[in-house]
Motif scaffolding. Sequence first.
Motif, PDB file in Angstrom:
ATOM      1  N   SER A 110      47.866  36.426  29.877  1.00 49.90           N
ATOM      2  CA  SER A 110      47.042  35.500  29.113  1.00 49.90           C
ATOM      3  C   SER A 110      45.821  35.065  29.924  1.00 49.90           C
ATOM      4  O   SER A 110      44.848  34.589  29.377  1.00 49.90           O
ATOM      5  N   GLY A 111      45.893  35.218  31.219  1.00 41.88           N
ATOM      6  CA  GLY A 111      44.739  34.836  32.029  1.00 41.88           C
ATOM      7  C   GLY A 111      44.604  33.340  32.207  1.00 41.88           C
ATOM      8  O   GLY A 111      43.577  32.846  32.644  1.00 41.88           O
ATOM      9  N   GLU A 112      45.659  32.561  31.905  1.00 40.96           N
ATOM     10  CA  GLU A 112      45.543  31.096  31.918  1.00 40.96           C
ATOM     11  C   GLU A 112      46.150  30.454  33.169  1.00 40.96           C
ATOM     12  O   GLU A 112      45.857  29.315  33.474  1.00 40.96           O
ATOM     13  N   ASP A 113      47.013  31.199  33.868  1.00 37.85           N
ATOM     14  CA  ASP A 113      47.688  30.595  35.018  1.00 37.85           C
ATOM     15  C   ASP A 113      46.747  30.550  36.227  1.00 37.85           C
ATOM     16  O   ASP A 113      45.662  31.133  36.208  1.00 37.85           O
ATOM     17  N   ALA A 114      47.185  29.895  37.287  1.00 37.88           N
ATOM     18  CA  ALA A 114      46.327  29.682  38.460  1.00 37.88           C
ATOM     19  C   ALA A 114      45.886  30.999  39.087  1.00 37.88           C
ATOM     20  O   ALA A 114      44.731  31.147  39.492  1.00 37.88           O
ATOM     21  N   PHE A 115      46.823  31.947  39.137  1.00 33.90           N
ATOM     22  CA  PHE A 115      46.481  33.251  39.728  1.00 33.90           C
ATOM     23  C   PHE A 115      45.359  33.926  38.951  1.00 33.90           C
ATOM     24  O   PHE A 115      44.360  34.381  39.525  1.00 33.90           O
ATOM     25  N   HIS A 116      45.487  33.963  37.620  1.00 28.43           N
ATOM     26  CA  HIS A 116      44.444  34.618  36.813  1.00 28.43           C
ATOM     27  C   HIS A 116      43.128  33.874  36.887  1.00 28.43           C
ATOM     28  O   HIS A 116      42.072  34.478  36.952  1.00 28.43           O
ATOM     29  N   ARG A 117      43.209  32.544  36.917  1.00 23.47           N
ATOM     30  CA  ARG A 117      41.961  31.780  37.062  1.00 23.47           C
ATOM     31  C   ARG A 117      41.269  32.157  38.358  1.00 23.47           C
ATOM     32  O   ARG A 117      40.067  32.356  38.411  1.00 23.47           O
ATOM     33  N   ARG A 118      42.069  32.318  39.417  1.00 25.79           N
ATOM     34  CA  ARG A 118      41.468  32.658  40.726  1.00 25.79           C
ATOM     35  C   ARG A 118      40.844  34.039  40.723  1.00 25.79           C
ATOM     36  O   ARG A 118      39.745  34.223  41.237  1.00 25.79           O
ATOM     37  N   ILE A 119      41.521  35.018  40.125  1.00 23.40           N
ATOM     38  CA  ILE A 119      40.893  36.357  40.148  1.00 23.40           C
ATOM     39  C   ILE A 119      39.618  36.359  39.299  1.00 23.40           C
ATOM     40  O   ILE A 119      38.611  36.938  39.702  1.00 23.40           O
ATOM     41  N   HIS A 120      39.624  35.638  38.184  1.00 22.18           N
ATOM     42  CA  HIS A 120      38.420  35.619  37.339  1.00 22.18           C
ATOM     43  C   HIS A 120      37.264  34.926  38.061  1.00 22.18           C
ATOM     44  O   HIS A 120      36.127  35.386  37.998  1.00 22.18           O
ATOM     45  N   GLN A 121      37.601  33.829  38.759  1.00 22.34           N
ATOM     46  CA  GLN A 121      36.550  33.139  39.537  1.00 22.34           C
ATOM     47  C   GLN A 121      35.953  34.049  40.596  1.00 22.34           C
ATOM     48  O   GLN A 121      34.811  33.897  41.002  1.00 22.34           O
ATOM     49  N   ASN A 122      36.747  34.990  41.044  1.00 20.97           N
ATOM     50  CA  ASN A 122      36.284  35.913  42.090  1.00 20.97           C
ATOM     51  C   ASN A 122      35.804  37.243  41.508  1.00 20.97           C
ATOM     52  O   ASN A 122      35.766  38.258  42.189  1.00 20.97           O
ATOM     53  N   HIS A 123      35.460  37.212  40.216  1.00 26.85           N
ATOM     54  CA  HIS A 123      34.871  38.383  39.555  1.00 26.85           C
ATOM     55  C   HIS A 123      35.794  39.592  39.574  1.00 26.85           C
ATOM     56  O   HIS A 123      35.393  40.699  39.913  1.00 26.85           O
ATOM     57  N   MET A 124      37.029  39.331  39.227  1.00 24.55           N
ATOM     58  CA  MET A 124      38.002  40.425  39.109  1.00 24.55           C
ATOM     59  C   MET A 124      38.813  40.217  37.839  1.00 24.55           C
ATOM     60  O   MET A 124      38.988  39.092  37.370  1.00 24.55           O
ATOM     61  N   PHE A 125      39.273  41.322  37.323  1.00 23.97           N
ATOM     62  CA  PHE A 125      40.257  41.291  36.232  1.00 23.97           C
ATOM     63  C   PHE A 125      41.354  42.265  36.597  1.00 23.97           C
ATOM     64  O   PHE A 125      41.085  43.316  37.199  1.00 23.97           O
ATOM     65  N   GLY A 126      42.580  41.936  36.237  1.00 28.17           N
ATOM     66  CA  GLY A 126      43.660  42.899  36.420  1.00 28.17           C
ATOM     67  C   GLY A 126      43.564  43.953  35.327  1.00 28.17           C
ATOM     68  O   GLY A 126      43.199  43.648  34.188  1.00 28.17           O
TER      69      GLY A 126
END
Length: 367
Positions: free
Chosen positions: A13-29
């Motif tokens: 979902s991209g909503e948890d802390a881990f996903h927020r961090r990767i998005h802030q760092n210009h990454m997507f899984g």
Amino acid sequence: MNALTIPKPEANSGEDAFHRRIHQNHMFGLWEIASQMTPHPQPQMLPWLWDWKTTESLVRESGTAVPVGEERRAMQLFNPGLSGAWATTNTLIAAVQVLLPGEVARSHRHTPAALRFILEGSGAYTAVEGERVMMEPGDLILTPSWTWHDHGNETNETVVWMDGLDVPLVKALNTMFFNMNPKQQPPLTEPINGSQRLYGHGRLSPTWIKGTTLHSPLLLYAWSQTLEALDALRDREASPFEGVALEYTHPVTGGPVLPTIGCQVQLIRKGEALQARRVTGTSIFCVVQGTGHSVISGKSFAWTRGDILALPSWALHEHACTGPQDAILFCMTDRPVIKALGFWREEAYADNGGHQKVSEEFQPGKG
Ligand code: 1HN
């Protein structure tokens, strides 16, 4: 250091802390975007038709509404599926251009390759690298990548043509270069229709010219010759999908006319209903004569002379001539690129005797 936890599929979902961090760092899984790896092409562009009745009235009006200034008076056909991008298909742009008696469209050059398919008017010209190429209705004229070209109309009738260019492809590759010639019309250095004299004789090419160019050295494919070729094959069995379809070829290599754009002309005989198939790559058709329809992904597009039709990659399509006269379609396609890169695929539609069920009729201007 903690080992990376492998996200579970439901954690996308991209909503948890881990996903927020990767998005802030210009990454997507990849797990978040894997749906973009579609099992087959799913184009954003829509199959679309620009009807000549509408195009013609707008193009005529453009003749008085806008001057030929620094830029051409060319109406660009924007595909409504492509979010306002300068594109008729994802790789090609078609435009309709008018040049009034006495007008000149000044010399420029650009990396996008261009072609003109003449719709109306005799005796105007495109000058390409110092050679005047004279226009007659139905002629195909090439202005290859980075060649200087200007247009002139010294006749007393309006000339109208369809432009085809690989602009969206060139933009996607970030290889756009453009410049204006300091001279409105650079000097003529070649005989009129010189390329036709050298290369316009089928399989006979000059021996003293060594090597060749990526693009066809023949800049004019005259309608009289095209029609003669189609006529010679009218009574033959031909492609079940394309009818009597002929490719315009590079006279030396036998390849496409431009490295990025291939051209074809197809005769669909009176009463002929061709079978459906899908192919990779996009095409733009211009109706030269006759009436008929094309069924694309179950939607029927009725067409007549001057209509311009955009076909998306991998869309099921079939053409039929329904009028009292043979139909002729001109077609430009990105197929040379698709083939060069190993992406060519074709698939015949096996169901229902090779014909789609029609569930909708395209409404010009509406969809
Ligand atoms: C162009 O240079 C011409 O030379 C016509 O007539 C249409 C559309 C996009 C980009 C360049 C021309 C064009 C174009």
